[in-house]
Design a protein around this motif. Structure first.
Motif, PDB file in Angstrom:
ATOM      1  N   ASP A   1      -7.589 -40.177  47.016  1.00  0.00           N
ATOM      2  CA  ASP A   1      -7.689 -38.786  46.593  1.00  0.00           C
ATOM      3  C   ASP A   1      -7.100 -38.618  45.197  1.00  0.00           C
ATOM      4  OD1 ASP A   1      -8.904 -38.205  48.977  1.00  0.00           O
ATOM      5  OD2 ASP A   1      -7.117 -37.345  49.905  1.00  0.00           O
ATOM      6  N   ALA A   2      -7.653 -39.327  44.245  1.00  0.00           N
ATOM      7  CA  ALA A   2      -7.110 -39.342  42.882  1.00  0.00           C
ATOM      8  C   ALA A   2      -7.104 -37.950  42.244  1.00  0.00           C
ATOM      9  CB  ALA A   2      -7.903 -40.312  42.014  1.00  0.00           C
ATOM     10  N   GLY A   3      -8.095 -37.138  42.545  1.00  0.00           N
ATOM     11  CA  GLY A   3      -8.165 -35.802  41.956  1.00  0.00           C
ATOM     12  C   GLY A   3      -6.976 -34.931  42.299  1.00  0.00           C
ATOM     13  N   LYS A   4      -6.374 -35.168  43.437  1.00  0.00           N
ATOM     14  CA  LYS A   4      -5.227 -34.359  43.860  1.00  0.00           C
ATOM     15  C   LYS A   4      -3.985 -34.618  43.006  1.00  0.00           C
ATOM     16  CE  LYS A   4      -6.792 -33.484  48.549  1.00  0.00           C
ATOM     17  NZ  LYS A   4      -8.167 -33.790  48.305  1.00  0.00           N
ATOM     18  N   LEU A   5      -4.017 -35.689  42.223  1.00  0.00           N
ATOM     19  CA  LEU A   5      -2.885 -35.979  41.349  1.00  0.00           C
ATOM     20  C   LEU A   5      -2.694 -34.910  40.276  1.00  0.00           C
ATOM     21  CD1 LEU A   5      -3.389 -39.829  40.917  1.00  0.00           C
ATOM     22  CD2 LEU A   5      -1.652 -38.683  42.306  1.00  0.00           C
ATOM     23  N   ILE A   6      -3.727 -34.108  39.988  1.00  0.00           N
ATOM     24  CA  ILE A   6      -3.588 -33.054  38.975  1.00  0.00           C
ATOM     25  C   ILE A   6      -2.943 -31.798  39.542  1.00  0.00           C
ATOM     26  CG2 ILE A   6      -5.529 -33.919  37.628  1.00  0.00           C
ATOM     27  CD1 ILE A   6      -7.173 -31.515  38.617  1.00  0.00           C
ATOM     28  N   CYS A 104     -13.178 -32.009  40.488  1.00  0.00           N
ATOM     29  CA  CYS A 104     -12.274 -33.112  40.152  1.00  0.00           C
ATOM     30  C   CYS A 104     -11.208 -33.254  41.234  1.00  0.00           C
ATOM     31  CB  CYS A 104     -11.617 -32.874  38.797  1.00  0.00           C
ATOM     32  SG  CYS A 104     -10.412 -34.151  38.358  1.00  0.00           S
ATOM     33  N   TYR A 105     -10.657 -32.152  41.677  1.00  0.00           N
ATOM     34  CA  TYR A 105      -9.594 -32.166  42.692  1.00  0.00           C
ATOM     35  C   TYR A 105     -10.048 -32.875  43.962  1.00  0.00           C
ATOM     36  CZ  TYR A 105      -5.760 -30.403  45.587  1.00  0.00           C
ATOM     37  OH  TYR A 105      -4.677 -30.302  46.417  1.00  0.00           O
ATOM     38  N   SER A 106     -11.332 -32.832  44.253  1.00  0.00           N
ATOM     39  CA  SER A 106     -11.834 -33.427  45.496  1.00  0.00           C
ATOM     40  C   SER A 106     -12.319 -34.876  45.327  1.00  0.00           C
ATOM     41  CB  SER A 106     -12.970 -32.571  46.054  1.00  0.00           C
ATOM     42  OG  SER A 106     -14.097 -32.628  45.201  1.00  0.00           O
ATOM     43  N   GLN A 107     -12.180 -35.470  44.141  1.00  0.00           N
ATOM     44  CA  GLN A 107     -12.665 -36.824  43.894  1.00  0.00           C
ATOM     45  C   GLN A 107     -11.668 -37.888  44.352  1.00  0.00           C
ATOM     46  OE1 GLN A 107     -15.797 -37.600  42.817  1.00  0.00           O
ATOM     47  NE2 GLN A 107     -16.077 -35.402  42.991  1.00  0.00           N
ATOM     48  N   SER A 108     -12.217 -39.005  44.764  1.00  0.00           N
ATOM     49  CA  SER A 108     -11.400 -40.140  45.204  1.00  0.00           C
ATOM     50  C   SER A 108     -11.836 -41.408  44.482  1.00  0.00           C
ATOM     51  CB  SER A 108     -11.573 -40.368  46.711  1.00  0.00           C
ATOM     52  OG  SER A 108     -11.111 -39.267  47.436  1.00  0.00           O
ATOM     53  N   VAL A 109     -10.942 -42.355  44.426  1.00  0.00           N
ATOM     54  CA  VAL A 109     -11.287 -43.701  44.006  1.00  0.00           C
ATOM     55  C   VAL A 109     -10.993 -44.623  45.184  1.00  0.00           C
ATOM     56  CG1 VAL A 109     -10.902 -43.322  41.544  1.00  0.00           C
ATOM     57  CG2 VAL A 109      -9.022 -44.132  42.970  1.00  0.00           C
ATOM     58  N   ILE A 110     -11.603 -45.777  45.161  1.00  0.00           N
ATOM     59  CA  ILE A 110     -11.425 -46.747  46.239  1.00  0.00           C
ATOM     60  C   ILE A 110     -10.689 -47.960  45.692  1.00  0.00           C
ATOM     61  CG2 ILE A 110     -12.621 -48.297  47.831  1.00  0.00           C
ATOM     62  CD1 ILE A 110     -14.928 -46.204  47.801  1.00  0.00           C
ATOM     63  N   LEU A 111      -9.677 -48.406  46.411  1.00  0.00           N
ATOM     64  CA  LEU A 111      -8.999 -49.647  46.083  1.00  0.00           C
ATOM     65  C   LEU A 111      -9.528 -50.716  47.031  1.00  0.00           C
ATOM     66  CD1 LEU A 111      -5.333 -48.386  45.663  1.00  0.00           C
ATOM     67  CD2 LEU A 111      -7.070 -48.721  43.913  1.00  0.00           C
TER      68      LEU A 111
END
Length: 115
Positions: A1-6, A104-111
């Motif tokens: 949930d990378a977007g939540k970092l903002i 953007c807030y709802s975007q994720s990245v995958i590790l």
């Protein structure tokens, strides 16, 4: 949930969307986030392209970029409220910025573990 970092963003309600009077904001404003996350060398990051976009109009803008530098995920965002007065007829233009920010807030990245 990378977007939540903002951080938590304004999510306009149905009532907000059906505004019937002009809006007076406290002031023109600029919000900038520079986020760096160190990723273990055992993983690769996928989906950062979902964190790269920009929108701009007369009342505001929102831009975000994401990149990988070595083993660091870098996410930069910039949100600008350009004017402190928004006529009700132009209110949808300001809502566009809020909607883009919430995308953007709802975007994720995958590790993904490297094998």
């Amino acid at each position: 949930d990378a977007g939540k970092l903002i951080g938590v963003q304004w999510a306009p309600t149905a009532e907000d969307r059906n505004r019937v009077i002009n809006a007076t904001l406290p002031t023109a404003r600029l919000f900038v986030n520079e986020i760096q996350v160190e990723i273990s060398k055992e993983y690769e990051v996928q989906g950062i392209e979902n964190l790269n976009y920009k929108m701009e109009n007369e009342y505001g803008s929102f831009a975000t970029t994401a990149s990988i530098a070595g083993n660091t995920l870098k996410i930069n965002t910039q949100k600008v409220y350009k004017k402190s007065f928004v006529p009700v007829s132009d209110w949808p233009e300001l809502l566009k910025m809020a909607d883009e920010t919430n995308k953007c807030y709802s975007q994720s990245v995958i590790l993904k573990k490297i094998q």
